[in-house]
Design an enzyme around this catalytic site. Structure first.
Site, mmCIF file in Angstrom:
data_model
loop_
_atom_site.group_PDB
_atom_site.id
_atom_site.type_symbol
_atom_site.label_atom_id
_atom_site.label_comp_id
_atom_site.label_asym_id
_atom_site.label_seq_id
_atom_site.Cartn_x
_atom_site.Cartn_y
_atom_site.Cartn_z
ATOM 1 N N ASP A 1 38.211 31.086 46.227
ATOM 2 C CA ASP A 1 39.103 31.229 45.083
ATOM 3 C C ASP A 1 39.421 29.845 44.505
ATOM 4 O OD1 ASP A 1 41.007 33.469 43.767
ATOM 5 O OD2 ASP A 1 42.239 31.696 44.143
ATOM 6 N N ARG A 2 40.689 29.455 44.385
ATOM 7 C CA ARG A 2 41.020 28.144 43.803
ATOM 8 C C ARG A 2 40.403 27.015 44.633
ATOM 9 N NH1 ARG A 2 42.148 29.939 39.035
ATOM 10 N NH2 ARG A 2 43.153 27.983 38.419
ATOM 11 N N TRP B 1 45.285 35.145 35.142
ATOM 12 C CA TRP B 1 44.792 33.871 34.614
ATOM 13 C C TRP B 1 45.516 33.521 33.319
ATOM 14 C CZ3 TRP B 1 39.251 31.811 35.119
ATOM 15 C CH2 TRP B 1 38.790 31.935 36.433
ATOM 16 N N HIS C 1 38.137 40.787 47.623
ATOM 17 C CA HIS C 1 38.219 39.371 47.253
ATOM 18 C C HIS C 1 38.412 38.442 48.444
ATOM 19 C CE1 HIS C 1 39.222 35.830 44.927
ATOM 20 N NE2 HIS C 1 40.464 35.808 45.374
#
Length: 292
Positions: free
Chosen positions: A104-105, A150, A272
């Site tokens: 992810d990030r 987002w 995810h």
């Protein structure tokens, strides 16, 4: 959750980063995503430490790492700034070059690190992402509805902070539930850590700054790399969740092959949160990639 790992705080000159490290062998840096902390690696890091010198950190703004003041361009929360932190952490631990895996990030920090410091990153694995700019450039109605956060988290201060701050635990549970392929994905002790950190107003503000940077300065950095013809030169492993959104939106490997010269990867049978939903397969993929 990290038996045998040493815990420390490392001052990078721009931020103070919480670090756990353990094991021996080639150095491997593990980077977490939002809305989590380094705890997301607890099912995998001790096993990887059998073969690697594993370093697990909280990104700046997350967990117990410091939350630097931001600016009008959100530069202190750009992936470039986060990458500088991680390179300095590894340097202070004695590792001038190393492997990176980011979810992810953390994956966005990882590919920025590999673009900005190609001589330091030996191999890179990214989990459940495509490049930030590609996601925005290809955005459509499906993306806007699926990854609404987002756009919401990137709204000007302090709209998202104020709204989420009214019920942070509710928002965390609602948000993470949308990406989980298995209802038992998170261990209770990990979930407790995530909620403790997410409910801190300073962390919440830092997360919003991360997403504001993602919607502005991070895209500028990506676009400049494209204009200059810069690509990822290190071997790249891409893993994603078959029950998540990416597979329906993109030809994931094709997107990354436009950014890198050596790409491999596949979908895992999960949502995810690969390292927590599908730890055995994620471990096998990472171990095989970094050992060859």
């Amino acid at each position: 959750m990290f038996d045998g790992f040493h815990l420390s705080m490392i001052d990078t000159g721009e931020a103070t980063i919480r670090v756990r490290h353990g094991g021996s062998g080639p150095p491997l840096l593990l980077l977490h995503g939002n809305p989590q902390t380094q705890a997301m690696w607890h099912r995998i890091a001790p096993r990887l430490a059998e073969d690697f010198s594993v370093v697990v950190t909280d990104l700046r703004g997350y967990g117990e790492s410091s939350k630097p003041a931001s600016d009008a361009e959100h530069a202190p929360y750009s992936k470039r700034a986060m990458a500088r932190d991680q390179v300095e952490v590894m340097r202070q631990l004695g590792f001038e070059s190393f492997f990176v895996a980011g979810h992810d990030r953390g994956g966005r920090c990882g590919y920025r690190m590999a673009l900005d410091y190609p001589e330091r990153i030996l191999k890179l694995a990214v989990l459940d992402i495509v490049p930030t700019s590609e996601a925005f450039w290809r955005a459509d109605m499906q993306f806007g509805l699926g990854y609404y956060h987002w756009f919401f988290l990137a709204q000007p201060h302090d709209l998202p902070e104020r709204l989420i701050g009214g019920a942070p635990e509710y928002f965390w549970r609602w948000h993470t539930a949308s990406g989980v392929g298995s209802p038992a994905a998170f261990a209770p002790e990990a979930e407790e850590e995530y909620l403790r950190c997410f409910c801190d107003p300073h962390t919440l503000h830092a997360i919003c700054e991360d997403y504001r940077a993602g919607a502005s300065i991070d895209i500028e950095h990506d676009a400049e790399d494209r204009r200059q013809g810069r690509r990822l030169s290190c071997p790249l492993l891409v893993l994603w969740g078959a029950k998540g959104a990416l597979e329906g939106w993109y030809d994931v490997l094709a997107v990354w092959r436009d950014w890198a010269t050596d790409v491999q990867g596949r979908a895992l049978d999960c949502g995810h949160y690969l390292p927590e939903e599908c730890p055995a397969e994620t471990l096998d993929e990472l171990r095989a990639f970094f050992k060859t």
